[in-house]
Design an enzyme around this catalytic site. Structure first.
Site, PDB file in Angstrom:
ATOM      1  N   HIS A 107       2.202 -72.347  49.322  1.00 51.54           N
ATOM      2  CA  HIS A 107       2.403 -72.849  47.963  1.00 51.54           C
ATOM      3  C   HIS A 107       2.306 -74.365  47.987  1.00 51.54           C
ATOM      4  O   HIS A 107       2.749 -74.991  48.956  1.00 51.54           O
ATOM      5  CB  HIS A 107       3.784 -72.421  47.432  1.00 51.54           C
ATOM      6  N   ASP A 140       3.789 -63.563  45.000  1.00 51.06           N
ATOM      7  CA  ASP A 140       2.657 -62.641  44.886  1.00 51.06           C
ATOM      8  C   ASP A 140       2.500 -61.719  46.082  1.00 51.06           C
ATOM      9  O   ASP A 140       1.795 -60.724  46.008  1.00 51.06           O
ATOM     10  CB  ASP A 140       1.360 -63.429  44.652  1.00 51.06           C
TER      11      ASP A 140
HETATM   12  N1  CMC Z   1      -2.811 -68.477  54.908  1.00 49.01           N
HETATM   13  C1  CMC Z   1      -3.191 -69.198  55.970  1.00 49.01           C
HETATM   14  N2  CMC Z   1      -3.234 -70.545  55.980  1.00 49.01           N
HETATM   15  C2  CMC Z   1      -2.875 -71.167  54.850  1.00 49.01           C
HETATM   16  C3  CMC Z   1      -2.439 -70.480  53.719  1.00 49.01           C
HETATM   17  C4  CMC Z   1      -2.423 -69.079  53.779  1.00 49.01           C
HETATM   18  N3  CMC Z   1      -2.057 -68.350  52.713  1.00 49.01           N
HETATM   19  N4  CMC Z   1      -2.136 -71.358  52.743  1.00 49.01           N
HETATM   20  C5  CMC Z   1      -2.354 -72.579  53.249  1.00 49.01           C
HETATM   21  N5  CMC Z   1      -2.810 -72.462  54.518  1.00 49.01           N
HETATM   22  C6  CMC Z   1      -3.158 -73.553  55.417  1.00 49.01           C
HETATM   23  C7  CMC Z   1      -4.541 -74.087  55.107  1.00 49.01           C
HETATM   24  O1  CMC Z   1      -5.551 -73.387  55.818  1.00 49.01           O
HETATM   25  C8  CMC Z   1      -4.426 -75.523  55.534  1.00 49.01           C
HETATM   26  O2  CMC Z   1      -4.484 -75.557  56.952  1.00 49.01           O
HETATM   27  P1  CMC Z   1      -5.148 -76.811  57.711  1.00 49.01           P
HETATM   28  O3  CMC Z   1      -4.299 -78.002  57.335  1.00 49.01           O
HETATM   29  O4  CMC Z   1      -5.056 -76.446  59.149  1.00 49.01           O
HETATM   30  O5  CMC Z   1      -6.548 -76.913  57.190  1.00 49.01           O
HETATM   31  C9  CMC Z   1      -2.984 -75.886  55.157  1.00 49.01           C
HETATM   32  O6  CMC Z   1      -2.280 -74.648  55.136  1.00 49.01           O
HETATM   33  C10 CMC Z   1      -2.865 -76.560  53.793  1.00 49.01           C
HETATM   34  O7  CMC Z   1      -3.599 -75.761  52.836  1.00 49.01           O
HETATM   35  P2  CMC Z   1      -4.050 -76.312  51.421  1.00 49.01           P
HETATM   36  O8  CMC Z   1      -5.019 -75.340  50.823  1.00 49.01           O
HETATM   37  O9  CMC Z   1      -4.473 -77.738  51.503  1.00 49.01           O
HETATM   38  O10 CMC Z   1      -2.685 -76.300  50.654  1.00 49.01           O
HETATM   39  P3  CMC Z   1      -2.533 -76.216  49.101  1.00 49.01           P
HETATM   40  O11 CMC Z   1      -1.260 -76.860  48.758  1.00 49.01           O
HETATM   41  O12 CMC Z   1      -3.730 -76.733  48.405  1.00 49.01           O
HETATM   42  O13 CMC Z   1      -2.502 -74.634  48.904  1.00 49.01           O
HETATM   43  C11 CMC Z   1      -2.327 -72.542  48.046  1.00 49.01           C
HETATM   44  C12 CMC Z   1      -1.695 -73.914  48.132  1.00 49.01           C
HETATM   45  C13 CMC Z   1      -1.385 -71.643  47.236  1.00 49.01           C
HETATM   46  C14 CMC Z   1      -3.657 -72.623  47.325  1.00 49.01           C
HETATM   47  C15 CMC Z   1      -2.521 -71.953  49.471  1.00 49.01           C
HETATM   48  O14 CMC Z   1      -1.305 -71.879  50.152  1.00 49.01           O
HETATM   49  C16 CMC Z   1      -3.201 -70.597  49.453  1.00 49.01           C
HETATM   50  O15 CMC Z   1      -4.440 -70.530  49.408  1.00 49.01           O
HETATM   51  N6  CMC Z   1      -2.406 -69.478  49.465  1.00 49.01           N
HETATM   52  C17 CMC Z   1      -2.948 -68.162  49.331  1.00 49.01           C
HETATM   53  C18 CMC Z   1      -3.124 -67.853  47.856  1.00 49.01           C
HETATM   54  C19 CMC Z   1      -1.812 -67.590  47.161  1.00 49.01           C
HETATM   55  O16 CMC Z   1      -0.967 -66.873  47.654  1.00 49.01           O
HETATM   56  N7  CMC Z   1      -1.659 -68.144  45.944  1.00 49.01           N
HETATM   57  C20 CMC Z   1      -0.498 -67.897  45.096  1.00 49.01           C
HETATM   58  C21 CMC Z   1       0.370 -69.091  45.002  1.00 49.01           C
HETATM   59  S1  CMC Z   1       1.978 -68.687  44.268  1.00 49.01           S
HETATM   60  C22 CMC Z   1       1.680 -68.092  42.712  1.00 49.01           C
HETATM   61  C23 CMC Z   1       1.299 -69.181  41.804  1.00 49.01           C
HETATM   62  O17 CMC Z   1       2.160 -69.969  41.414  1.00 49.01           O
HETATM   63  O18 CMC Z   1       0.132 -69.228  41.454  1.00 49.01           O
END
Ligand code: CMC
Length: 384
Positions: free
Chosen positions: A263, A321
């Protein structure tokens, strides 16, 4: 400003866009409040109708206020006949969230005075959409299963009526509590992507319907509201509980994201996920359906492994989720309806934010940093 001084905040990370009294997320400690009330208290003691009122009007309703508000929602549950025609005109290939988006857009055609932008008229629109969206989603679900539509009940609660219209069965006490809990937990969550796009659209002084359609559209993606459907698809792909660890380890080794984890704001356990997880564990002891049992076990084993692999080391904890899917499945909600069901609940958060933002509206108009060439010589098409 010179180009060297430009700071780009990718994904607007760390940028505040407005003051709000709607929601506070303490991401470091995994805490959440709606209008100052801890989410755990609302989840335990409240109903979706009460929470919707709280978000829209700013205070918990008194008995009479809740009665009037509940009746108002009930009286608005029906949808115009043409909505049924719209649903029938989509093919099975179209995702239900896209059908919902179109139906909400079409509802605006039945607004008899779109020029009236008073607070009362806008609140009226928010209540109508809150009341009608579950009917639309249930109709979409029924149509996809080749079953006839079911008229809304006049006695069931908001969330129970949704389950009834979808499944044809009045939920028992436990399912009624569970669906209401899910509606409460999804009702609001600060300036997440869909709320932000609702505000961007609203900031142009476009109308409530346009802003909600923007919210529904943005919710769809798997990085946001689509994550619960994606997480359940993963659990189904895992198939057997004993495959869980290998599947997740292979996915992580292949740099795949595990949907339902991580998140932008929470760097601790999402408090909503904690509530749902506890519920899921107690539900597991009661269920007798082997398919549901398997899904629940996969979810629990995946959570345990992810905690060792990513949560404690990288701060990537389960979000709400991850656990929603198995519980929705147990309630008879097909996975492609998960995101539209989320929208049915979140519509109060979207509209409450919109009304708050309109009190002090300013057009969203950020900048982008141009990195291309300038003054390129134009070559006529025949000579390119
Ligand atoms: N599984 C594996 N690695 C992950 C995940 C995950 N679900 N989420 C983040 N990471 C890793 C990502 O690969 C990155 O690693 P590195 O620094 O080595 O490249 C690091 O964590 C940071 O990721 P980011 O995409 O820059 O972080 P963000 O703050 O932009 O991402 C997110 C937030 C929700 C998009 C992401 O955690 C994600 O894709 N999660 C899976 C989708 C999900 O469950 N979304 C629902 C969010 S909660 C409901 C809502 O409010 O919408």
């Amino acid at each position: 400003m010179t180009d060297e001084n430009i700071i780009i905040s990718k994904g607007l990370e760390g940028i505040y866009i407005a003051d709000t009294t709607l929601c506070k997320i303490d991401g470091a400690n995994g805490k959440l409040w709606y209008r100052g009330y801890p989410i755990e208290v609302l989840a335990d003691k409240s109903s979706y109708e009460e929470v919707a009122f709280l978000l829209l009007y700013g205070h918990l309703p008194k008995k009479e206020e809740l009665k009037v508000f509940t009746q108002r929602l009930i009286s608005e549950r029906d949808v115009p006949d043409s909505i049924a025609d719209i649903i029938r005109n989509f093919t099975g290939r179209t995702h239900p969230n896209d059908i919902l988006r179109t139906c909400v857009s079409a509802i605006s055609a039945f607004d008899t005075d779109m020029a009236d932008r008073s607070s009362d008229a806008n609140m009226d629109r928010a209540i109508k959409l809150t009341a009608k969206m579950p009917t639309i989603v249930a109709m979409i679900g029924r149509y996809r299963q080749g079953k006839p539509f079911i008229n809304p009940s006049r006695t069931l609660s908001h969330s129970s009526n949704f389950l009834y219209m979808l499944t044809g069965v009045e939920p028992d006490k436990e399912s009624a509590k569970l669906i209401d809990l899910m509606f409460i937990l999804h009702a609001e969550h600060g300036s997440n992507a869909s709320t932000f796009s609702t505000l961007v659209t609203g900031s142009t002084l476009a109308d409530v319907y346009a802003a909600v359609v923007a919210g529904i559209s943005t919710l769809r993606g798997p990085l946001h509201g689509g994550a619960d459907e994606a997480a359940l698809n993963m659990m189904r792909a895992i198939g057997e509980p004993d495959n869980t660890e290998t599947y997740i380890e292979d996915a992580l080794a292949g740099k795949q994201r595990i949907m339902g984890f991580g998140h932008r704001v929470y760097k601790a356990y999402d408090p909503r996920a904690k509530i749902v997880y506890n519920y899921l564990k107690s539900f597991m002891q009661k269920t007798t359906d082997p398919k549901i049992e398997k899904l629940l076990e996969i979810a629990i084993r995946a959570e345990k492994l992810m905690e060792e692999k990513l949560s404690k080391t990288k701060g990537i904890w389960p979000n709400i989720d991850f656990f929603s899917g198995p519980l929705y499945t147990a309630m008879g909600i097909p996975s492609e309806l998960f995101t539209p069901v989320f929208a049915c609940s979140r519509v109060v958060g979207w509209t409450a934010h919109l009304f708050e933002y309109w009190e002090n509206n300013r057009l969203f108009r950020p900048l982008d940093h141009y990195t291309g060439q300038l003054d390129i010589k134009y070559v006529p098409i025949e000579q390119r």
